[in-house]
Design an enzyme around this catalytic site. Structure first.
Site: not given
Length: 333
Positions: A163, A76, A95, A71, A78, A251, A80, A193-194, A256, A66
């Site tokens: 998003p 991009g 964040n 990032d 970088d 899991s 940051s 998200h697995t 997976d 994540r």
């Protein structure tokens, strides 16, 4: 059946890394640090740091995946997102729950001692994410390196570009396309998200007031809805409770395709998860990933590589930070 053990794959990968420099027609390439730090194998050294952390806390896998995504998707890849300071990316609300900074810091500290001022934080971030994927059962993939670190980090840009958990599928596809990523990249990267957990406040609207209807999301599996309401009561004091993305305890920290299997039976936790399982734009990709464990196993790494190419700084751009948390010279965030 995968007959090759992880240890054998790792050994072969590290040996090959010292023998090849595989260029992909971009400023980034595999083996960038070969010969730049005497005879030290930088990626092997970082692997050791991550392995030690992983053995104590397997939750770092989800955190590091994540962290790299948050990032790359903003300015991009970088690094940051790692910068401390007022109104930096890491202060943006999406964040605040990021984890894994201490792993990047530990890797940077070790690398700086043996090879000061050479290895970028942006490359370390890509390498630690790959290492965590491998340690969690994912397929080893070669990380392209040669990135330099950015010196600007803005909370406003993180808020504008990350998003949301409720973003419509079409909008998400357009967002990823604007970063040079395909629709399949989007669906596969969401497969991160697995592993790991989310918090009740990220999806509680699906339980009690879906799109201001005053009702639950009718698409949610009834058994799952019952369980989620127990973990996430309507009262505000339950909003920070944690929920695993996958139902299967085996899991929780494994790379997976369980996540995609759950989507096909309406057991996606976040709204965006549920949406990609049902949308005609992405449903066929989800089915392919759910029905074929090897398909996800083989595709997740390349999708991470594609993401790692977004907006990179190379050559005379950016800098090589001494600390991943601070730029080498003063600037306004």
């Amino acid at each position: 059946m995968r007959s090759t053990s992880h240890s054998v794959v790792l050994a072969l990968g590290l040996i090959l890394l010292t023998l090849i420099s595989q260029c992909y027609g971009s400023p980034l390439y595999v083996g960038y640090y070969q010969g730049k730090c005497w005879n030290h194998n930088i990626e092997k050294i970082i692997f050791g740091v991550v392995k030690e952390k992983f053995e104590k806390d397997p939750t770092i896998v989800a955190g590091l995946i994540r962290l790299q995504f948050h990032d790359c998707i903003v300015r991009g890849c970088d690094a940051s997102v790692l910068l401390d300071g007022p109104k930096t990316e890491k202060t943006a609300k999406p964040n605040l729950s990021l984890k894994g900074y201490e792993v990047v810091d530990a890797a940077k500290e070790v690398v700086e001692k043996i090879c000061p001022g050479v290895v970028s934080c942006a490359d370390i971030l890509a390498i630690v994410a790959r290492t965590s994927v491998f340690l969690a059962g994912g397929k080893w993939y070669y990380v392209e390196t040669g990135r330099r670190d950015g010196v600007v980090s803005k909370e406003s840009e993180a808020l504008a570009n990350l998003p949301s958990e409720n973003m419509p599928v079409r909008d998400a596809i357009h967002l990823f396309a604007s970063r040079g990523l395909t629709k399949e990249d989007f669906v596969i990267l969401l497969g991160g998200h697995t592993v790991g957990v989310t918090h009740c406040d990220k999806f509680s609207h699906r339980l009690y007031n879906f799109h201001n209807t005053g009702k639950s999301d009718g698409r949610m599996h009834k058994g799952m809805l019952y369980e989620m309401k127990k973990i996430c009561p309507r009262k505000d004091n339950g909003h920070n409770n944690k929920v695993y993305f996958t139902y299967n305890p085996r899991s929780h920290y494994r790379i997976d395709n369980t996540f995609y299997k759950q989507l096909l039976v309406n057991q996606g936790v976040l709204e965006i998860d549920a949406n990609i399982g049902r949308s005609p734009l992405t449903n066929s990709i989800v089915k392919k990933l759910a029905y074929s464990p090897d398909y996800f196993y083989n595709k997740f790494g390349p999708a991470m590589v594609n993401m790692g190419r977004v907006g990179v700084l190379t050559g005379n751009q950016g800098e090589i930070r001494k600390s991943c948390r601070a730029a080498n010279y003063y600037h306004k965030y």
